[in-house]
Design a protein around this motif. Structure first.
Motif, PDB file in Angstrom:
ATOM      1  N   GLY A   1       0.794  -1.226   0.000  1.00  0.00           N
ATOM      2  CA  GLY A   1       0.000   0.000   0.000  1.00  0.00           C
ATOM      3  C   GLY A   1       0.824   1.274   0.000  1.00  0.00           C
ATOM      4  O   GLY A   1       0.280   2.360   0.171  1.00  0.00           O
ATOM      5  N   ALA A   2       2.143   1.142  -0.195  1.00  0.00           N
ATOM      6  CA  ALA A   2       2.983   2.344  -0.137  1.00  0.00           C
ATOM      7  C   ALA A   2       3.308   2.895  -1.514  1.00  0.00           C
ATOM      8  O   ALA A   2       3.597   4.082  -1.650  1.00  0.00           O
ATOM      9  CB  ALA A   2       4.271   2.059   0.622  1.00  0.00           C
TER      10      ALA A   2
ATOM     11  N   LYS B   1      -5.686   2.191 -13.031  1.00  0.00           N
ATOM     12  CA  LYS B   1      -6.205   2.401 -14.384  1.00  0.00           C
ATOM     13  C   LYS B   1      -6.134   3.888 -14.733  1.00  0.00           C
ATOM     14  O   LYS B   1      -6.562   4.730 -13.942  1.00  0.00           O
ATOM     15  CB  LYS B   1      -7.653   1.920 -14.466  1.00  0.00           C
ATOM     16  CG  LYS B   1      -7.757   0.431 -14.648  1.00  0.00           C
ATOM     17  CD  LYS B   1      -9.154   0.048 -15.143  1.00  0.00           C
ATOM     18  CE  LYS B   1      -9.267  -1.430 -15.324  1.00  0.00           C
ATOM     19  NZ  LYS B   1     -10.412  -1.995 -14.595  1.00  0.00           N
ATOM     20  N   PHE B   2      -5.639   4.162 -15.928  1.00  0.00           N
ATOM     21  CA  PHE B   2      -5.476   5.540 -16.390  1.00  0.00           C
ATOM     22  C   PHE B   2      -6.779   6.322 -16.241  1.00  0.00           C
ATOM     23  O   PHE B   2      -6.809   7.405 -15.648  1.00  0.00           O
ATOM     24  CB  PHE B   2      -5.009   5.516 -17.856  1.00  0.00           C
ATOM     25  CG  PHE B   2      -4.861   6.879 -18.476  1.00  0.00           C
ATOM     26  CD1 PHE B   2      -3.871   7.743 -18.055  1.00  0.00           C
ATOM     27  CD2 PHE B   2      -5.715   7.299 -19.498  1.00  0.00           C
ATOM     28  CE1 PHE B   2      -3.722   8.997 -18.634  1.00  0.00           C
ATOM     29  CE2 PHE B   2      -5.575   8.551 -20.074  1.00  0.00           C
ATOM     30  CZ  PHE B   2      -4.570   9.408 -19.641  1.00  0.00           C
ATOM     31  N   GLU B   3      -7.875   5.747 -16.709  1.00  0.00           N
ATOM     32  CA  GLU B   3      -9.172   6.453 -16.700  1.00  0.00           C
ATOM     33  C   GLU B   3      -9.647   6.701 -15.261  1.00  0.00           C
ATOM     34  O   GLU B   3     -10.337   7.686 -14.995  1.00  0.00           O
ATOM     35  CB  GLU B   3     -10.250   5.663 -17.447  1.00  0.00           C
ATOM     36  CG  GLU B   3      -9.985   5.470 -18.931  1.00  0.00           C
ATOM     37  CD  GLU B   3      -8.892   4.425 -19.225  1.00  0.00           C
ATOM     38  OE1 GLU B   3      -8.603   3.591 -18.328  1.00  0.00           O
ATOM     39  OE2 GLU B   3      -8.301   4.478 -20.312  1.00  0.00           O
ATOM     40  N   ASP B   4      -9.247   5.809 -14.345  1.00  0.00           N
ATOM     41  CA  ASP B   4      -9.731   5.942 -12.960  1.00  0.00           C
ATOM     42  C   ASP B   4      -9.056   7.089 -12.211  1.00  0.00           C
ATOM     43  O   ASP B   4      -9.595   7.584 -11.222  1.00  0.00           O
ATOM     44  CB  ASP B   4      -9.468   4.645 -12.182  1.00  0.00           C
ATOM     45  CG  ASP B   4     -10.394   3.539 -12.635  1.00  0.00           C
ATOM     46  OD1 ASP B   4     -11.366   3.850 -13.357  1.00  0.00           O
ATOM     47  OD2 ASP B   4     -10.146   2.379 -12.273  1.00  0.00           O
ATOM     48  N   VAL B   5      -7.869   7.448 -12.616  1.00  0.00           N
ATOM     49  CA  VAL B   5      -7.144   8.489 -11.875  1.00  0.00           C
ATOM     50  C   VAL B   5      -7.091   9.815 -12.623  1.00  0.00           C
ATOM     51  O   VAL B   5      -6.670  10.829 -12.071  1.00  0.00           O
ATOM     52  CB  VAL B   5      -5.704   8.036 -11.531  1.00  0.00           C
ATOM     53  CG1 VAL B   5      -5.731   6.882 -10.550  1.00  0.00           C
ATOM     54  CG2 VAL B   5      -4.926   7.660 -12.781  1.00  0.00           C
ATOM     55  N   LEU B   6      -7.542   9.805 -13.868  1.00  0.00           N
ATOM     56  CA  LEU B   6      -7.438  11.003 -14.701  1.00  0.00           C
ATOM     57  C   LEU B   6      -8.429  12.083 -14.252  1.00  0.00           C
ATOM     58  O   LEU B   6      -9.626  11.830 -14.144  1.00  0.00           O
ATOM     59  CB  LEU B   6      -7.723  10.632 -16.165  1.00  0.00           C
ATOM     60  CG  LEU B   6      -7.547  11.757 -17.178  1.00  0.00           C
ATOM     61  CD1 LEU B   6      -6.077  12.079 -17.378  1.00  0.00           C
ATOM     62  CD2 LEU B   6      -8.184  11.372 -18.515  1.00  0.00           C
ATOM     63  N   ALA B   7      -7.913  13.268 -13.971  1.00  0.00           N
ATOM     64  CA  ALA B   7      -8.796  14.397 -13.648  1.00  0.00           C
ATOM     65  C   ALA B   7      -9.235  15.078 -14.935  1.00  0.00           C
ATOM     66  O   ALA B   7     -10.374  15.529 -15.060  1.00  0.00           O
ATOM     67  CB  ALA B   7      -8.074  15.388 -12.756  1.00  0.00           C
ATOM     68  N   GLY B   8      -8.319  15.154 -15.873  1.00  0.00           N
ATOM     69  CA  GLY B   8      -8.625  15.798 -17.138  1.00  0.00           C
ATOM     70  C   GLY B   8      -7.375  15.980 -17.969  1.00  0.00           C
ATOM     71  O   GLY B   8      -6.267  15.707 -17.496  1.00  0.00           O
ATOM     72  N   SER B   9      -7.580  16.437 -19.210  1.00  0.00           N
ATOM     73  CA  SER B   9      -6.435  16.678 -20.087  1.00  0.00           C
ATOM     74  C   SER B   9      -6.570  18.065 -20.685  1.00  0.00           C
ATOM     75  O   SER B   9      -7.672  18.495 -21.031  1.00  0.00           O
ATOM     76  CB  SER B   9      -6.396  15.673 -21.236  1.00  0.00           C
ATOM     77  OG  SER B   9      -6.193  14.380 -20.740  1.00  0.00           O
ATOM     78  N   VAL B  10      -5.452  18.739 -20.801  1.00  0.00           N
ATOM     79  CA  VAL B  10      -5.445  19.981 -21.557  1.00  0.00           C
ATOM     80  C   VAL B  10      -5.143  19.550 -22.987  1.00  0.00           C
ATOM     81  O   VAL B  10      -4.084  18.971 -23.259  1.00  0.00           O
ATOM     82  CB  VAL B  10      -4.360  20.947 -21.029  1.00  0.00           C
ATOM     83  CG1 VAL B  10      -4.467  22.286 -21.732  1.00  0.00           C
ATOM     84  CG2 VAL B  10      -4.489  21.116 -19.520  1.00  0.00           C
ATOM     85  N   VAL B  11      -6.109  19.793 -23.881  1.00  0.00           N
ATOM     86  CA  VAL B  11      -6.018  19.202 -25.214  1.00  0.00           C
ATOM     87  C   VAL B  11      -5.164  20.070 -26.134  1.00  0.00           C
ATOM     88  O   VAL B  11      -5.423  21.259 -26.298  1.00  0.00           O
ATOM     89  CB  VAL B  11      -7.425  18.998 -25.801  1.00  0.00           C
ATOM     90  CG1 VAL B  11      -7.339  18.377 -27.198  1.00  0.00           C
ATOM     91  CG2 VAL B  11      -8.237  18.084 -24.889  1.00  0.00           C
TER      92      VAL B  11
ATOM     93  N   GLU C   1      -6.945   7.998  -4.614  1.00  0.00           N
ATOM     94  CA  GLU C   1      -7.257   7.362  -3.323  1.00  0.00           C
ATOM     95  C   GLU C   1      -8.437   6.403  -3.455  1.00  0.00           C
ATOM     96  O   GLU C   1      -8.427   5.293  -2.916  1.00  0.00           O
ATOM     97  CB  GLU C   1      -7.608   8.438  -2.291  1.00  0.00           C
ATOM     98  CG  GLU C   1      -6.417   9.017  -1.564  1.00  0.00           C
ATOM     99  CD  GLU C   1      -6.838   9.830  -0.348  1.00  0.00           C
ATOM    100  OE1 GLU C   1      -7.778  10.646  -0.489  1.00  0.00           O
ATOM    101  OE2 GLU C   1      -6.239   9.647   0.724  1.00  0.00           O
ATOM    102  N   GLU C   2      -9.434   6.865  -4.209  1.00  0.00           N
ATOM    103  CA  GLU C   2     -10.638   6.066  -4.443  1.00  0.00           C
ATOM    104  C   GLU C   2     -10.279   4.746  -5.144  1.00  0.00           C
ATOM    105  O   GLU C   2     -10.684   3.656  -4.717  1.00  0.00           O
ATOM    106  CB  GLU C   2     -11.597   6.884  -5.328  1.00  0.00           C
ATOM    107  CG  GLU C   2     -12.990   6.338  -5.444  1.00  0.00           C
ATOM    108  CD  GLU C   2     -13.826   6.602  -4.194  1.00  0.00           C
ATOM    109  OE1 GLU C   2     -14.939   6.082  -4.148  1.00  0.00           O
ATOM    110  OE2 GLU C   2     -13.355   7.314  -3.268  1.00  0.00           O
ATOM    111  N   ALA C   3      -9.491   4.864  -6.194  1.00  0.00           N
ATOM    112  CA  ALA C   3      -9.107   3.677  -6.979  1.00  0.00           C
ATOM    113  C   ALA C   3      -8.307   2.704  -6.123  1.00  0.00           C
ATOM    114  O   ALA C   3      -8.465   1.484  -6.237  1.00  0.00           O
ATOM    115  CB  ALA C   3      -8.303   4.105  -8.198  1.00  0.00           C
ATOM    116  N   ILE C   4      -7.455   3.267  -5.248  1.00  0.00           N
ATOM    117  CA  ILE C   4      -6.657   2.391  -4.371  1.00  0.00           C
ATOM    118  C   ILE C   4      -7.577   1.668  -3.400  1.00  0.00           C
ATOM    119  O   ILE C   4      -7.455   0.466  -3.177  1.00  0.00           O
ATOM    120  CB  ILE C   4      -5.581   3.216  -3.610  1.00  0.00           C
ATOM    121  CG1 ILE C   4      -4.522   3.726  -4.588  1.00  0.00           C
ATOM    122  CG2 ILE C   4      -4.939   2.381  -2.511  1.00  0.00           C
ATOM    123  CD1 ILE C   4      -3.558   4.730  -4.000  1.00  0.00           C
ATOM    124  N   LYS C   5      -8.552   2.425  -2.878  1.00  0.00           N
ATOM    125  CA  LYS C   5      -9.486   1.836  -1.908  1.00  0.00           C
ATOM    126  C   LYS C   5     -10.258   0.687  -2.552  1.00  0.00           C
ATOM    127  O   LYS C   5     -10.465  -0.368  -1.949  1.00  0.00           O
ATOM    128  CB  LYS C   5     -10.456   2.917  -1.397  1.00  0.00           C
ATOM    129  CG  LYS C   5     -10.971   2.627   0.005  1.00  0.00           C
ATOM    130  CD  LYS C   5     -11.695   3.815   0.613  1.00  0.00           C
ATOM    131  CE  LYS C   5     -13.069   3.982   0.009  1.00  0.00           C
ATOM    132  NZ  LYS C   5     -13.722   5.235   0.424  1.00  0.00           N
TER     133      LYS C   5
END
Lengths: 206, 653
Positions: free
Chosen positions: B318-319, B379-389, B360-364
């Motif tokens: 978990g580290a 997973k990339f999609e699970d942690v992605l906040a957004g992209s500057v396109v 944190e959510e994805a880890i939980k």
């Protein structure tokens, strides 16, 4: 008369400030010293305004052959002045108490003021003599020997009061807190005299 | 003939058009620049609003500038010898450059970072990394001198360094190269799966800033490029960008650019700290130097340390997690709230921003997408906040203004792009001249940025300044960022490569700046703190001169009894106790630099006279009106001479 006695006591006690605060202050500013060097003249000795000021003033003065600033034990004044001032304070308080009790006349207040003034003038005279000697008793091997336009050797006596330009330095000499407290104290003894006089006149008129 | 005439008038007409065009342009330009000039003008005698500590890159040093003026105040020697200040030349500072490989006179200084308390700049120290022979240095901001350097074992190309956590609990140093740990003789081709990447957590003593390596996390053999600490809600985590997850050992420009995504490694250092505090980790024999300078002895000592505590990430469940991030991300930047982690994928069309909350959510929920060497990949999609396109080409670094905006440098398209956190929309873009690397907003790596200026640091200047032969200066550019649109205010040349910088309001530092060293605190074993303490002593062929200097003489200034073959130590103390009155000293024929000695300080140089004669020394810093008189002689007699040692001052009078 009671009021006058109290003011006389307060006035005398204000001189106690001389044991805590400097009597006089001399500041030396120059282009290289935007934060000026300074010395505080206390009743019992000379101190630097900042930690290393005296040492640095001496360091600069060696170029023009001035003696180092005297330590307290090198001048009798620093041993005697505190005793004289303490004596005057005790005397002033005693006069105030006696006047308060109605034992002596208000005229003693004026007597004290005149005595203190004479002593003060003598002190200033002595201080001025020291400044003159300090500024003109120069080492003949001095690194820099500068002449006045008339050919006489330049001396470096700091002013007794006010501002003077000495080579690259702007020197300002003014009373400090202790000195101001002394002046206020002495003025109060005059006030006491005036109040005492008014009270005794009142007593006489009816 | 007529035709020629026509052509000529044609040219003239065109020339006129161009000239008038140019006039118009230069007029509007000067109107603009007068406005900019006002914003960067700091009148004579007035002070700048900010300090900027700009690294010298391959110069190995750290330069101190004022902002907004761009005026250079000091070059602090850190990893390279500096003959101007005798750093690394005098006997006192030579130990600062000691390493397990011996004395190294140079390094490549990259990422300065200012110490923090509660996530805000506290202006106590600047830390900076030496890249080549891995080291971290600490500069004390009361003296603006390097006071500590610690070597990092098991590391190579110390690049993802030297960033501090929000209470300066740690300064972190990550390896760029992975290498065999411990080092051994093996085929380079066997890199994959065998090399390790060490991420070092160096604890910082909150009182005196003393550094010691708390633990090294032994990560898979990727390249660890840059890093930043979590802050606020993500305090306790540290984020590292990786590239070459392909683990190529040759032609990396191609072979390390194959994976569609590399990783940001998220390290829960609090968890590992707890594990280590409970006796976890493996002690490993090693050898590294720890060099500390004392303001009391004015001397550095170098200690070799023989052991380091290593941690296998798999031993602390978990580290450690990997966040997939497109295309060899370079900068790894965390916004002031600690929520957004920006991965500047330098070969990616888009700028990727991860969310700490989503992580944190994805880890939980244990939503993993496989693992790499046993470390879970989120997973990339699970942690992605957004992209500057498609914001530009070659994003490298991002900093924040504390008002919800981010500023990213684009190396290839040479520009700074301002965009909005949360909506990911591009707000403004301004060109840089040219090829910008890092940028810096004072306090940009903290919870509280001072979003008034951004400083862009350029690698290439070409035609921007008067030419100076093939080698031309690199530069920094200052932009006003108080409005919606950025405004270029100033270009100024820098020392070496202005790799990265740390900025700080002057008010946090200037009041603590020391004016002198007190003589009464001088504990140098050879100090002469008064004229009376000066002397010359002989011990075999070693002669120790304990000399004092004050305006405007040396004590002593005539020395006899020195012989050819002697090793003469000049231990020189500056007796001044006045601000800004250093003295220097240099000896004809000494195979070293001058000394430049601050008031109250003692420094030492060694002179080994090879010829008989009377040799002069003099003060090298124009100290006073009689500076030119500040000089002396040493008489050197043949090795067989019986002339006794003697030393004098001023006997002519």
């Amino acid at each position: 008369m009671k009021k006058a006695g109290i003011i006389m006591i307060i006035g005398s006690l204000l001189l106690l400030g001389l044991f805590k605060f400097p009597l006089w202050n001399i500041m030396l500013g120059a282009p290289q010293y935007p934060e000026p060097l300074g010395m505080n003249i206390h009743l019992n000795g000379i101190e630097g305004v900042k930690e290393f000021d005296l040492q640095n003033i001496d360091g600069l003065n060696h170029y023009i052959g001035m003696k180092t600033i005297p330590k307290a034990e090198e001048m009798w004044e620093f041993a005697i002045f505190p005793k004289v001032v303490l004596g005057m304070i005790l005397l002033g308080v005693l006069i105030g108490i006696l006047a308060f009790a109605g034992k002596i006349s208000y005229k003693f207040f004026l007597g004290w003021f005149l005595l203190m003034s004479v002593l003060g003038v003598l002190g200033m005279y002595d201080f001025n003599n020291w400044l003159t000697e300090y500024g003109s008793d120069l080492d003949p091997h001095a690194i820099l020997k500068i002449s006045n336009p008339d050919g006489s050797p330049m001396t470096y006596k700091p002013p007794l009061f006010g501002h003077q330009k000495l080579l690259n330095f702007d020197v300002t000499s003014l009373p400090h807190i202790g000195g101001y407290l002394m002046f206020v104290g002495m003025s109060l003894t005059l006030v006491a005299f005036w109040l005492g006089k008014k009270a005794s006149l009142k007593k006489l008129t009816p | 003939m007529k035709k020629i005439f026509k052509t000529v008038t044609g040219f003239l007409a065109i020339a006129l058009v161009f000239t008038s065009c140019n006039n118009g342009e230069s007029k509007s330009k000067s109107a603009l620049s007068s406005n900019a000039a006002e914003k960067v003008y700091v009148a004579p005698g007035e002070h700048d609003e900010f300090y900027a500590f700009v690294s010298g890159g391959f110069s190995g040093q750290l330069a101190v500038y004022g902002l907004p003026s761009g005026r250079l105040f000091k070059v602090i020697p850190v990893f390279s010898q500096d003959p101007e200040k005798a750093y690394g030349y005098n006997e006192e500072t030579k130990p600062m450059l000691n390493t397990s490989h011996g004395f190294i006179p140079w390094d490549d200084s990259h990422h300065p970072d200012i110490s923090q308390t509660a996530g805000e700049l506290d202006g106590r120290w600047v830390f900076i990394n030496g890249n080549n022979t891995p080291r971290i240095a600490k500069i004390d901001l009361t003296t603006f001198e390097t006071t500590e350097i610690i070597e990092i074992p098991n590391s190579a190309g110390n690049h993802s360094s030297s960033f501090v956590t929000e209470n300066t609990e740690y300064v972190v140093a990550g390896t760029r190269f992975s290498v065999p740990v411990p080092q051994k003789d093996m085929p380079i081709k066997e890199y994959k799966g065998n090399f390790k990447g060490a991420l070092s957590f160096i604890s910082v003593d909150p009182k005196d800033g003393g550094m010691s390596i708390k633990f090294q996390l032994m990560m898979p053999g990727f390249n660890y490029d840059l890093s930043h600490p979590g802050r606020g809600k993500s305090h306790g985590w540290f984020f590292f960008t990786t590239y070459n997850t392909e683990e190529a050992n040759s032609l990396l420009e191609v072979n390390a650019s194959q994976n569609d995504k590399d990783f940001i490694a998220a390290i829960n250092w609090k968890k590992i700290e707890e594990y280590v505090n409970n006796g976890g980790g493996t002690k490993m024999p090693t050898n590294y130097a720890h060099n500390v300078y004392s303001d009391e002895t004015h001397t550095a000592t170098s200690t070799m340390i023989k052991e380091v505590l290593t941690v296998n990430p798999l031993d602390v469940p978990g580290a450690v997690y990997f966040l997939p991030t497109p295309k060899s991300p370079h900068g790894c930047d965390v916004d002031p709230t600690g929520e957004y982690i920006v991965g500047n994928g330098k070969l990616s069309a888009n700028l990727t921003v991860h969310s700490f909350t989503k992580m944190e959510e994805a880890i939980k929920n244990k939503k993993f997408d496989g693992e790499a060497y046993g470390i879970p990949i989120l997973k990339f999609e699970d942690v992605l906040a957004g992209s500057v396109v498609q914001p530009g080409l070659g994003p490298l670094h991002t900093e924040f203004d504390g008002k919800g905006n981010a500023y990213t440098t684009f190396f290839i398209s040479s520009e700074v792009v301002k965009w909005k956190l949360g909506t990911w929309e591009v707000i403004d873009r301004k060109p840089t001249y040219y090829s910008v690397g890092h940028l810096m907003i004072p306090g940009g790596n903290s919870r509280k940025p001072f979003g008034k200026y951004v400083l862009a640091m350029n690698k290439i200047t070409k035609d921007r300044y008067l030419p100076t032969g093939p080698e031309v200066t690199q530069s920094a550019q200052l932009y006003d960022i108080t409005g919606d649109k950025m405004e270029l205010l100033l270009d100024f040349p820098t020392i070496g490569e202005p790799h990265y910088a740390a900025g700080c309001p002057a008010s946090l530092i200037e009041g603590n700046s020391k004016k002198l060293y007190k003589l009464e605190d001088n504990k140098h074993p050879y100090a002469a703190t008064s004229d009376a303490a000066t002397k010359v002593t002989r011990n075999g062929n070693e002669v120790h001169i304990q000399m004092a200097m004050i305006r405007s003489h040396f004590t002593p200034d005539n020395i006899e009894g020195v012989k050819v073959g002697d090793k003469v130590f000049f231990h020189v103390t500056n007796l001044e106790q006045d601000y800004d009155v250093p003295h220097g000293i240099a000896m004809l024929g000494a195979n070293t630099s001058e000394l430049l000695i601050m008031p109250g300080q003692t420094e030492t140089f060694v002179w080994e006279p090879k010829e008989v004669g009377v040799w002069p020394f003099y003060c090298t810093d124009f100290c006073s009106a009689l500076h030119q008189e500040m000089q002396g002689y040493v008489r050197v007699s043949p090795a067989s001479s019986t002339i006794p040692l003697s030393w004098t001052l001023g006997e002519d009078f």
